[in-house]
Design a protein around this motif. Structure first.
Motif, PDB file in Angstrom:
ATOM      1  N   UNK A  67      88.786  46.687  58.268  1.00  0.00           N
ATOM      2  CA  UNK A  67      87.841  47.105  57.337  1.00  0.00           C
ATOM      3  C   UNK A  67      88.022  48.420  56.058  1.00  0.00           C
ATOM      4  N   UNK A  68      87.555  48.632  55.134  1.00  0.00           N
ATOM      5  CA  UNK A  68      88.139  49.753  54.137  1.00  0.00           C
ATOM      6  C   UNK A  68      86.877  50.805  55.046  1.00  0.00           C
ATOM      7  N   UNK A  69      87.737  52.256  54.805  1.00  0.00           N
ATOM      8  CA  UNK A  69      86.670  53.278  55.298  1.00  0.00           C
ATOM      9  C   UNK A  69      85.099  54.037  54.416  1.00  0.00           C
ATOM     10  N   UNK A  70      84.345  54.384  55.627  1.00  0.00           N
ATOM     11  CA  UNK A  70      83.272  54.483  54.318  1.00  0.00           C
ATOM     12  C   UNK A  70      83.462  55.003  53.392  1.00  0.00           C
ATOM     13  N   UNK A  71      82.562  54.692  51.667  1.00  0.00           N
ATOM     14  CA  UNK A  71      82.282  54.675  50.992  1.00  0.00           C
ATOM     15  C   UNK A  71      81.817  55.593  50.453  1.00  0.00           C
ATOM     16  N   UNK A  72      82.037  56.728  49.449  1.00  0.00           N
ATOM     17  CA  UNK A  72      80.731  57.351  48.292  1.00  0.00           C
ATOM     18  C   UNK A  72      80.184  56.307  47.426  1.00  0.00           C
ATOM     19  N   UNK A 131      85.433  55.613  45.598  1.00  0.00           N
ATOM     20  CA  UNK A 131      86.189  56.544  46.483  1.00  0.00           C
ATOM     21  C   UNK A 131      85.806  57.015  47.844  1.00  0.00           C
ATOM     22  N   UNK A 132      86.446  57.044  48.107  1.00  0.00           N
ATOM     23  CA  UNK A 132      85.910  57.342  50.012  1.00  0.00           C
ATOM     24  C   UNK A 132      85.717  58.603  50.199  1.00  0.00           C
ATOM     25  N   UNK A 133      84.249  58.548  50.890  1.00  0.00           N
ATOM     26  CA  UNK A 133      83.584  59.534  50.879  1.00  0.00           C
ATOM     27  C   UNK A 133      84.407  60.677  52.252  1.00  0.00           C
ATOM     28  N   UNK A 134      84.013  61.980  52.375  1.00  0.00           N
ATOM     29  CA  UNK A 134      85.032  63.032  53.494  1.00  0.00           C
ATOM     30  C   UNK A 134      84.565  61.964  54.757  1.00  0.00           C
ATOM     31  N   UNK A 135      83.808  61.655  55.595  1.00  0.00           N
ATOM     32  CA  UNK A 135      84.052  60.852  56.980  1.00  0.00           C
ATOM     33  C   UNK A 135      84.782  59.811  56.793  1.00  0.00           C
ATOM     34  N   UNK A 136      84.845  58.753  55.683  1.00  0.00           N
ATOM     35  CA  UNK A 136      85.708  58.145  55.463  1.00  0.00           C
ATOM     36  C   UNK A 136      86.948  57.995  55.477  1.00  0.00           C
ATOM     37  N   UNK A 152      90.338  47.927  45.324  1.00  0.00           N
ATOM     38  CA  UNK A 152      89.752  49.064  45.048  1.00  0.00           C
ATOM     39  C   UNK A 152      90.168  49.886  46.200  1.00  0.00           C
ATOM     40  N   UNK A 153      89.543  51.027  45.044  1.00  0.00           N
ATOM     41  CA  UNK A 153      89.746  52.413  45.164  1.00  0.00           C
ATOM     42  C   UNK A 153      89.602  52.044  46.409  1.00  0.00           C
ATOM     43  N   UNK A 154      88.538  52.704  47.411  1.00  0.00           N
ATOM     44  CA  UNK A 154      87.972  52.379  48.726  1.00  0.00           C
ATOM     45  C   UNK A 154      89.475  52.001  49.405  1.00  0.00           C
ATOM     46  N   UNK A 155      89.875  51.131  49.186  1.00  0.00           N
ATOM     47  CA  UNK A 155      90.638  50.265  50.552  1.00  0.00           C
ATOM     48  C   UNK A 155      92.293  50.736  50.350  1.00  0.00           C
ATOM     49  N   UNK A 156      92.204  50.742  49.498  1.00  0.00           N
ATOM     50  CA  UNK A 156      93.844  51.330  48.254  1.00  0.00           C
ATOM     51  C   UNK A 156      93.531  52.885  49.788  1.00  0.00           C
ATOM     52  N   UNK A 157      92.809  53.774  49.162  1.00  0.00           N
ATOM     53  CA  UNK A 157      92.642  54.810  50.085  1.00  0.00           C
ATOM     54  C   UNK A 157      92.836  54.909  51.582  1.00  0.00           C
ATOM     55  N   UNK A 159      79.180  45.299  65.447  1.00  0.00           N
ATOM     56  CA  UNK A 159      79.209  44.474  63.800  1.00  0.00           C
ATOM     57  C   UNK A 159      80.323  44.840  63.500  1.00  0.00           C
ATOM     58  N   UNK A 160      80.390  44.930  62.279  1.00  0.00           N
ATOM     59  CA  UNK A 160      82.058  45.719  61.670  1.00  0.00           C
ATOM     60  C   UNK A 160      81.692  46.638  60.549  1.00  0.00           C
ATOM     61  N   UNK A 161      81.272  47.734  60.939  1.00  0.00           N
ATOM     62  CA  UNK A 161      81.037  49.046  60.293  1.00  0.00           C
ATOM     63  C   UNK A 161      82.494  48.968  59.474  1.00  0.00           C
ATOM     64  N   UNK A 162      81.939  50.534  58.538  1.00  0.00           N
ATOM     65  CA  UNK A 162      83.502  50.612  57.944  1.00  0.00           C
ATOM     66  C   UNK A 162      85.015  51.112  58.294  1.00  0.00           C
TER      67      UNK A 162
END
Length: 172
Positions: free
Chosen positions: A13-18, A28-33, A59-64, A139-142
């Motif tokens: 799963x993609x990391x945490x998004x902004x 996009x991803x957040x700093x934490x992501x 999607x931008x967040x998955x590519x990042x 669960x399945x968090x970022x």
């Protein structure tokens, strides 16, 4: 490669998004992501899985996420950016996986919830040790990923045919 050899799927799963003022697809991803994506890449390296192919949502967040994670891998696999992953159901993701050439042994699918979590649940007919309990509890968090294995061709992949062998999620 023989279709009888075991195959591995990493559902990532993609990391945490902004949440800036952009469309959902362009978030996009957040700093934490960004931090968690790199850690997930290192954890994937630690697993010893030699990834042959990455299928990544457009999607931008998955590519990042994938760009940061793959930087941590010992070798860069072929990456295909696939728009059908965005907002896909588990059934649609299985149909996509059924198209993977049999030369591919180990694959990473970088996508979104609820599709990624649902796919992990649907595919895993069995689970090793405490992997299912950890996935159910967390669960399945970022930035989380599940590792599943199965025998046979990609065309034969269907609900219940894989085994959940590992699960990892970043610390809260």
């Amino acid at each position: 490669m023989s279709v009888a050899e075991p195959r591995t799927i990493v559902l990532f799963r993609h990391a945490k998004a902004d949440w800036p003022q952009v469309t959902d697809h362009e978030r996009p991803l957040a700093d934490r992501g960004r931090q968690d994506a790199a850690v997930a890449g290192r954890k994937l390296t630690d697993s010893g899985i030699a990834v042959d192919l990455a299928l990544c949502s457009t999607a931008t967040r998955t590519r990042e996420t994938w760009k940061l994670a793959v930087h941590e891998l010992p070798h860069r696999p072929k990456t295909v950016y696939e728009e059908r992953i965005y907002e896909a159901s588990p059934g649609e993701l299985i149909a996509l996986l059924n198209e993977v050439p049999d030369e591919v042994r180990n694959l990473v699918l970088v996508g979104h919830n609820p599709g990624i979590e649902g796919l992990a649940e649907v595919l895993s007919g069995t689970a090793e040790e405490d992997a299912r309990e950890r996935m159910t509890r967390r669960g399945f968090p970022a930035a989380a990923f599940a590792v599943l294995t199965f025998d046979g061709s990609w065309k034969s992949l269907e609900p219940g045919t894989a085994s959940l062998v590992d699960y990892w999620a970043p610390s809260e």
